[in-house]
Design a protein around this motif. Structure first.
Motif, PDB file in Angstrom:
ATOM      1  N   ALA A  17     -58.344  -5.147 -48.059  1.00  0.00           N
ATOM      2  CA  ALA A  17     -59.388  -4.864 -47.072  1.00  0.00           C
ATOM      3  C   ALA A  17     -60.747  -5.423 -47.474  1.00  0.00           C
ATOM      4  CB  ALA A  17     -59.491  -3.353 -46.849  1.00  0.00           C
ATOM      5  N   THR A  18     -61.002  -5.587 -48.771  1.00  0.00           N
ATOM      6  CA  THR A  18     -62.364  -5.942 -49.200  1.00  0.00           C
ATOM      7  C   THR A  18     -62.474  -7.271 -49.932  1.00  0.00           C
ATOM      8  OG1 THR A  18     -62.086  -4.745 -51.298  1.00  0.00           O
ATOM      9  CG2 THR A  18     -62.964  -3.498 -49.421  1.00  0.00           C
ATOM     10  N   TRP A  19     -61.374  -7.942 -50.253  1.00  0.00           N
ATOM     11  CA  TRP A  19     -61.478  -9.084 -51.165  1.00  0.00           C
ATOM     12  C   TRP A  19     -62.267 -10.257 -50.588  1.00  0.00           C
ATOM     13  CZ3 TRP A  19     -59.724 -14.090 -50.611  1.00  0.00           C
ATOM     14  CH2 TRP A  19     -58.824 -14.346 -49.557  1.00  0.00           C
ATOM     15  N   THR A  20     -62.424 -10.322 -49.269  1.00  0.00           N
ATOM     16  CA  THR A  20     -63.207 -11.421 -48.681  1.00  0.00           C
ATOM     17  C   THR A  20     -64.695 -11.080 -48.582  1.00  0.00           C
ATOM     18  OG1 THR A  20     -62.691 -10.582 -46.470  1.00  0.00           O
ATOM     19  CG2 THR A  20     -61.262 -12.303 -47.346  1.00  0.00           C
ATOM     20  N   GLN A  21     -65.074  -9.836 -48.868  1.00  0.00           N
ATOM     21  CA  GLN A  21     -66.482  -9.463 -48.801  1.00  0.00           C
ATOM     22  C   GLN A  21     -67.222  -9.973 -50.037  1.00  0.00           C
ATOM     23  OE1 GLN A  21     -66.861  -5.233 -48.091  1.00  0.00           O
ATOM     24  NE2 GLN A  21     -65.174  -5.215 -46.614  1.00  0.00           N
ATOM     25  N   HIS A  22     -68.541  -9.942 -49.951  1.00  0.00           N
ATOM     26  CA  HIS A  22     -69.339 -10.411 -51.090  1.00  0.00           C
ATOM     27  C   HIS A  22     -69.900  -9.249 -51.901  1.00  0.00           C
ATOM     28  CE1 HIS A  22     -72.443 -12.429 -53.458  1.00  0.00           C
ATOM     29  NE2 HIS A  22     -71.845 -13.567 -53.169  1.00  0.00           N
ATOM     30  N   ASP A  23     -70.414  -8.222 -51.212  1.00  0.00           N
ATOM     31  CA  ASP A  23     -71.019  -7.078 -51.880  1.00  0.00           C
ATOM     32  C   ASP A  23     -70.533  -5.787 -51.225  1.00  0.00           C
ATOM     33  OD1 ASP A  23     -73.032  -8.485 -53.644  1.00  0.00           O
ATOM     34  OD2 ASP A  23     -73.648  -9.237 -51.677  1.00  0.00           O
ATOM     35  N   PRO A  24     -70.586  -4.670 -51.948  1.00  0.00           N
ATOM     36  CA  PRO A  24     -70.237  -3.380 -51.334  1.00  0.00           C
ATOM     37  C   PRO A  24     -71.212  -3.030 -50.200  1.00  0.00           C
ATOM     38  CG  PRO A  24     -70.330  -3.205 -53.735  1.00  0.00           C
ATOM     39  CD  PRO A  24     -70.917  -4.521 -53.378  1.00  0.00           C
ATOM     40  N   LEU A  25     -70.673  -2.485 -49.114  1.00  0.00           N
ATOM     41  CA  LEU A  25     -71.527  -2.088 -48.000  1.00  0.00           C
ATOM     42  C   LEU A  25     -72.340  -0.845 -48.335  1.00  0.00           C
ATOM     43  CD1 LEU A  25     -69.073  -2.636 -44.993  1.00  0.00           C
ATOM     44  CD2 LEU A  25     -70.918  -4.136 -45.780  1.00  0.00           C
ATOM     45  N   PHE A  26     -71.800   0.031 -49.173  1.00  0.00           N
ATOM     46  CA  PHE A  26     -72.485   1.253 -49.574  1.00  0.00           C
ATOM     47  C   PHE A  26     -72.681   1.185 -51.085  1.00  0.00           C
ATOM     48  CE2 PHE A  26     -73.020   5.800 -50.413  1.00  0.00           C
ATOM     49  CZ  PHE A  26     -73.871   6.164 -49.386  1.00  0.00           C
ATOM     50  N   GLY A  27     -73.788   0.539 -51.491  1.00  0.00           N
ATOM     51  CA  GLY A  27     -73.981   0.268 -52.906  1.00  0.00           C
ATOM     52  C   GLY A  27     -74.289   1.484 -53.748  1.00  0.00           C
ATOM     53  N   GLY A  28     -74.841   2.540 -53.133  1.00  0.00           N
ATOM     54  CA  GLY A  28     -75.225   3.712 -53.917  1.00  0.00           C
ATOM     55  C   GLY A  28     -74.057   4.345 -54.646  1.00  0.00           C
ATOM     56  N   GLY A  29     -72.885   4.379 -54.011  1.00  0.00           N
ATOM     57  CA  GLY A  29     -71.718   4.949 -54.664  1.00  0.00           C
ATOM     58  C   GLY A  29     -71.335   4.175 -55.908  1.00  0.00           C
ATOM     59  N   TYR A  30     -71.475   2.860 -55.842  1.00  0.00           N
ATOM     60  CA  TYR A  30     -71.128   2.041 -57.002  1.00  0.00           C
ATOM     61  C   TYR A  30     -72.197   2.136 -58.089  1.00  0.00           C
ATOM     62  CZ  TYR A  30     -67.272   0.245 -54.291  1.00  0.00           C
ATOM     63  OH  TYR A  30     -66.109   0.146 -53.571  1.00  0.00           O
ATOM     64  N   LEU A  31     -73.449   2.362 -57.676  1.00  0.00           N
ATOM     65  CA  LEU A  31     -74.484   2.592 -58.673  1.00  0.00           C
ATOM     66  C   LEU A  31     -74.194   3.871 -59.451  1.00  0.00           C
ATOM     67  CD1 LEU A  31     -77.195   1.575 -59.798  1.00  0.00           C
ATOM     68  CD2 LEU A  31     -78.328   3.030 -58.121  1.00  0.00           C
ATOM     69  N   LEU A  32     -73.718   4.903 -58.755  1.00  0.00           N
ATOM     70  CA  LEU A  32     -73.347   6.143 -59.447  1.00  0.00           C
ATOM     71  C   LEU A  32     -72.127   5.927 -60.335  1.00  0.00           C
ATOM     72  CD1 LEU A  32     -73.899   8.800 -56.619  1.00  0.00           C
ATOM     73  CD2 LEU A  32     -75.356   8.315 -58.593  1.00  0.00           C
ATOM     74  N   ARG A  33     -71.214   5.058 -59.916  1.00  0.00           N
ATOM     75  CA  ARG A  33     -70.075   4.737 -60.784  1.00  0.00           C
ATOM     76  C   ARG A  33     -70.561   4.097 -62.075  1.00  0.00           C
ATOM     77  NH1 ARG A  33     -64.669   3.765 -59.037  1.00  0.00           N
ATOM     78  NH2 ARG A  33     -64.205   4.652 -57.002  1.00  0.00           N
ATOM     79  N   GLU A  34     -71.543   3.216 -61.965  1.00  0.00           N
ATOM     80  CA  GLU A  34     -72.134   2.631 -63.165  1.00  0.00           C
ATOM     81  C   GLU A  34     -72.771   3.713 -64.028  1.00  0.00           C
ATOM     82  OE1 GLU A  34     -74.415  -1.193 -63.395  1.00  0.00           O
ATOM     83  OE2 GLU A  34     -74.135  -1.114 -61.228  1.00  0.00           O
ATOM     84  N   LEU A  35     -73.513   4.613 -63.381  1.00  0.00           N
ATOM     85  CA  LEU A  35     -74.255   5.639 -64.096  1.00  0.00           C
ATOM     86  C   LEU A  35     -73.337   6.499 -64.957  1.00  0.00           C
ATOM     87  CD1 LEU A  35     -77.145   6.959 -64.306  1.00  0.00           C
ATOM     88  CD2 LEU A  35     -76.356   8.553 -62.551  1.00  0.00           C
ATOM     89  N   PHE A  36     -72.167   6.842 -64.423  1.00  0.00           N
ATOM     90  CA  PHE A  36     -71.258   7.743 -65.124  1.00  0.00           C
ATOM     91  C   PHE A  36     -70.061   7.015 -65.747  1.00  0.00           C
ATOM     92  CE2 PHE A  36     -73.308  10.505 -61.904  1.00  0.00           C
ATOM     93  CZ  PHE A  36     -73.935  11.374 -62.780  1.00  0.00           C
ATOM     94  N   GLY A  37     -70.116   5.686 -65.797  1.00  0.00           N
ATOM     95  CA  GLY A  37     -69.057   4.932 -66.451  1.00  0.00           C
ATOM     96  C   GLY A  37     -67.703   5.069 -65.798  1.00  0.00           C
ATOM     97  N   GLN A  38     -67.664   5.063 -64.445  1.00  0.00           N
ATOM     98  CA  GLN A  38     -66.405   5.231 -63.724  1.00  0.00           C
ATOM     99  C   GLN A  38     -65.939   3.905 -63.124  1.00  0.00           C
ATOM    100  OE1 GLN A  38     -64.571   8.185 -63.697  1.00  0.00           O
ATOM    101  NE2 GLN A  38     -66.097   8.554 -65.290  1.00  0.00           N
ATOM    102  N   THR A  39     -65.903   2.876 -63.946  1.00  0.00           N
ATOM    103  CA  THR A  39     -65.379   1.585 -63.503  1.00  0.00           C
ATOM    104  C   THR A  39     -63.889   1.535 -63.810  1.00  0.00           C
ATOM    105  OG1 THR A  39     -66.043   0.654 -65.645  1.00  0.00           O
ATOM    106  CG2 THR A  39     -67.562   0.373 -63.807  1.00  0.00           C
ATOM    107  N   ASP A  40     -63.083   1.133 -62.823  1.00  0.00           N
ATOM    108  CA  ASP A  40     -61.638   1.122 -63.037  1.00  0.00           C
ATOM    109  C   ASP A  40     -60.999   0.018 -62.213  1.00  0.00           C
ATOM    110  OD1 ASP A  40     -61.275   2.100 -60.374  1.00  0.00           O
ATOM    111  OD2 ASP A  40     -61.592   4.136 -61.093  1.00  0.00           O
TER     112      ASP A  40
END
Length: 872
Positions: free
Chosen positions: A670-693
């Motif tokens: 669903a997302t591989w053709t996109q360039h950036d996340p549409l809702f970046g705040g959620g991913y910023l929080l993932r960075e904040l708490f080290g929830q990259t997977d």
């Protein structure tokens, strides 16, 4: 994917060996501009010896990717994709090509004009402050909303006058018992044997946290406050009553949960001995009775607290400490039950309860920490003398700065031995986190008790001793207007959500600043004579080009240009669940002209192989070369493979020290053709708490050196018959960390063994090794490393005399001057010619005489093997 790649790479001039011909690879390691400049000298030496044309692949990491991107763009733009035509232009001496001169001019690529008050420097400062302001606003709003939750919870059960304290107790106990019954019932369901096979939601970690741990915590809070509110009568109850209450409220939900669990497991009609049922019920009742006595002790604690302060102070202290105590009562009750059951419980059952106990302890610690910070921070700020507060603030700022600097210091990033720098880098982020949350809690308190929002609050600072200040702050807290509190809570989350939608998580980080300057320097150099930069900013948007364009043929050569570039990055898996990856915390992610993505063997019992590659032409708008270079060189990132730590991750995210990039996950349709996340705040929080997977729609990519810094990993994956690896990483101690790391990962992931003896490199520039593939003929590995062994040109000896760390100066130094640039370039050129020139001539003579066969590079390696220095 790899077969298509091999078939697409252009054949060398005059050869038609087909897609199965043995391929060669050149690897440029990470190391910032030091690596880029040293490898520029290597490129010039290879060009003079007509060896650059012999390489099919160019695998580059971080700083090696700077010069790798430049070389690919130069070959395409200046030589129509023909590396053979590029070699004469890249030689040294005489008329230096304009591209080399441009690189020398922009060696200080981040801020070309190095003056402190120059427009370049101040633009960098302005850009950082702008992005910091935007991201910090978002994070402060989100964290502030979280810190308001304890106040909202406490308002729901705030102390009231004129109400019989016993009145709410029945309701609170009833609700608590119901929640405990729900938690225990769902927990019992998990005891079904089929849960491990079918993996229903209630058996997974998310299900247990939501259906068991969360109700337990809420139940413990309500019971704790019920004990505090009814302290006058509950603590005086006869212990027998508590024993009965404990037995009933524990036995009843346990029985209900057990029956419900058997029904879900399909065992409802199976015979079960009455004696066994009675035995289980008796043990549950005994455990509950013990829990009742422990609750009596908690009630007496609550009574002592209420006698000290039955108002707001007692309320928040009860909500904080008594909640943790009630959770401990729950845990001890279950421990007693497990002990009484003995072998009646299986090993799996005991393990399940142990894991639940661990999560309950985590929940208790977080609950106490958050409540304590929310209600104690205003007290500390009001009580501490001004000088203490100022000194503490200065110390907090200094420790924070030290944490940011030391967190990315080369002496802590790559050195696996524990030093004082490592210890300090681990401690300072925790100090920062506590200080930040304390400041936010104090600011929220000050805002809520301000006369503009709290008409009944007295606008006077409390004073006196600590206990008196505690009471006065509690008086203010008790007067807070719930309407203002609710409005602030809702408003903070609405604003955070709005900003999270509008602020691009990639655009407003230092990644974009870094990327733009890499493009200006290295890709701008590839078209130096044709640049028309903006007269005010100095940037030319035409410097960059799409990586996918390198896969497009040119007239007369319809295949991909050589050497085929591979930009290596690290896909961060800091929040992943694979136990075997707890050390590496990352996987290899490659950008190439034809495909982008990753392939890996999951470290599970089945050795599951997964590959997710997408066509580069459709991935991230064709992937700009500047993006691939910048992501591959994103050294300072909150999540950075095996360098990651939770506290440092939090610290670097808050201060927007974020060079990494959230890129679409090739595994997500669903997302591989996109360039950036549409809702970046959620991913910023993932960075904040080290929830990259691995499973999120977007994956967090950072410096390829966070996984493998030498650059040979992808060449080994492609089974190259000859690999030349240039290790320009910082290694003044001669520990060969990057080489050792690459050897370990190649064996663990591919079953490939690499044999190489580096013991003679104190007296040499190179070492020869063998790469043993399980499914292909063995390959040669020529390993070259910056070194000073004597006999270097006079200007290099002079530079080393003035700079004792040369040629291993700090990677943190990304501001090269002319003498520094020229010294590393010339050293690379000198070492390249010293290692290869004579062997190249001898191999050419043998080939002309018909005494040599195979690839020219293989013949050179055979000659170098005879000359390789050995340790004494």
């Amino acid at each position: 994917m790899l077969r298509n790649e091999r078939a697409a790479i252009r054949e060398p001039d005059g050869q038609a060996l087909g897609p199965d011909r043995p391929l060669t690879g050149l690897a440029f390691s990470g190391g910032g501009i030091r690596s880029a400049t040293f490898n520029l000298g290597i490129i010039q030496a290879l060009s003079e010896l007509r060896l650059l044309r012999q390489f099919d692949y160019l695998s580059c990491v971080s700083g090696g990717g700077y010069i790798g991107g430049w070389l690919s763009a130069f070959i395409r733009r200046q030589c129509h994709g023909r590396v053979e035509d590029a070699e004469p232009q890249l030689r040294t001496g005489g008329d230096e090509d304009a591209a080399i001169g441009f690189l020398r001019s922009y060696s200080n690529y981040l801020t070309p004009r190095a003056s402190l008050l120059s427009a370049d420097t101040l633009s960098a400062v302005a850009t950082f402050l702008r992005n910091l302001y935007l991201n910090l606003t978002l994070l402060v709003l989100a964290l502030g909303g979280l810190l308001l939750i304890p106040r909202l919870l406490l308002w729901c059960v705030r102390p009231t006058s004129g109400v019989d304290a016993d009145a709410p107790v029945g309701l609170l106990f009833g609700l608590a018992a119901g929640l405990v019954g729900l938690a225990m019932g769902v927990a019992s369901v998990n005891l079904g044997a089929g849960a491990a096979i079918t993996r229903p939601f209630y058996a997974r970690q998310a299900g247990v946290l939501g259906l068991v741990v969360a109700p337990l915590v809420l139940s413990a809070w309500l019971v704790a406050y019920g004990l505090f509110a009814g302290a006058g009568s509950l603590a005086a109850l006869d212990p027998v009553i508590w024993i009965v209450i404990g037995a009933v409220i524990y036995l009843a939900p346990w029985a209900v949960g057990w029956v419900f669990g058997r029904r879900l497991a399909g065992q409802a009609r199976e015979a079960f001995a009455p004696a066994r049922l009675l035995e289980m019920a008796a043990y549950a009742a005994l455990a509950g009775a013990l829990g009742g006595l422990l609750l009596l002790l908690t009630a007496k604690t609550a009574a002592a607290l209420a006698a000290w302060d039955s108002g707001y102070n007692g309320a928040w202290i009860a909500s904080t400490l008594l909640t943790a105590q009630v959770l401990l009562v729950y845990s001890l009750t279950v421990v007693a039950h497990v002990g009484l059951m003995g072998r009646r419980f299986s090993h799996n059952t005991r393990e399940w309860w142990s894991r639940l106990g661990g999560w309950v302890l985590i929940a208790a610690a977080v609950w106490v920490g958050v409540f304590g910070i929310v209600f104690l921070a205003p007290v500390v700020f009001a009580w501490a003398p001004g000088a203490w507060s100022s000194a503490g603030g200065i110390g907090w700022l200094l420790s924070t700065g030290a944490g940011i600097v030391l967190g990315r210091s080369p002496k802590t990033a790559g050195d696996r031995r524990e030093t004082w720098r490592d210890t300090l880098a681990k401690l300072t982020p925790h100090v920062f986190i506590i200080g930040l949350l304390g400041l936010l809690a104090w600011a929220l308190h000050a805002l809520l008790v301000h006369p503009a929002l709290c008409a009944g609050c007295v606008d006077a600072p409390p004073g006196g001793g600590l206990v008196e200040v505690l009471r006065q702050v509690a008086v203010h807290d008790g007067q807070i207007d719930i309407r203002a509190l609710a409005a602030l809570f809702v408003g903070s989350w609405l604003l955070a959500a709005g900003l999270a939608r509008r602020i691009d998580v990639n655009l407003f980080s230092i990644y974009h600043f870094y990327r733009q300057r890499l493009v200006r320097c290295y890709l701008g150099a590839s078209r130096a004579a044709r640049r028309t930069p903006h007269p005010f900013t100095g940037f030319d948007h035409r410097d960059d080009r799409r990586l996918a364009s390198l896969a497009e043929g040119v007239p007369g050569h319809p295949q991909c240009q050589r050497p085929y570039p591979i930009h290596n990055t690290a896909m961060n898996l800091v929040g992943g669940k694979q136990l075997a990856w707890q050390d590496r915390r990352a996987a290899a992610f490659a950008f190439t002209p034809l495909a982008c993505g990753y392939g890996l063997n999951l470290p599970d019992a089945n050795h599951t192989r997964i590959e997710h590659y997408r066509p580069t032409a459709q991935y991230m708008d064709g992937v700009w070369i500047g993006s691939a270079m910048a992501i591959s060189g994103a050294a300072a990132s909150p999540n950075m493979g095996y360098h990651s730590s939770p506290a440092l991750t939090f610290l670097m995210t808050v201060f927007n020290v974020r060079l990494g990039h959230w890129s679409p996950n090739p595994a997500n349709d669903a997302t591989w053709t996109q360039h950036d996340p549409l809702f970046g705040g959620g991913y910023l929080l993932r960075e904040l708490f080290g929830q990259t997977d691995l499973g999120s729609p977007f994956v967090y990519l950072s410096d390829g050196g966070h996984f493998e810094n030498l650059g040979i990993y992808e060449l080994v994956r492609r089974r190259c018959a000859c690999i030349v690896a240039i290790d320009a990483g910082q290694d003044a101690d001669g520990r060969f960390d990057d080489l050792g790391n690459a050897i370990r990962k190649c064996y663990a992931d591919f079953g490939v063994t690499i044999d190489i003896d580096t013991s003679g490199m104190k007296r040499a520039y190179f070492a020869l090794g063998r790469v043993h593939y399980p499914d292909a003929p063995a390959a040669d590995l020529l390993y070259i490393k910056p070194n000073l062994i004597g006999g270097e040109p006079a200007d290099l000896a002079n530079y080393q005399a003035a700079h004792s760390q040369f040629p291993h100066e700090s990677t943190a130094d990304q501001w090269f001057d002319e003498s520094q640039f020229e010294s590393y370039r010339k050293l690379g050129h000198h070492i390249g010619r010293s290692v290869l020139a004579s062997a190249r001539e001898e191999a050419a003579r043998r080939a002309a005489a018909g005494a040599a066969s195979g690839l020219p590079l293989q013949a050179i390696c055979e000659l170098l093997r005879e000359r390789q220095p050995r340790s004494p």
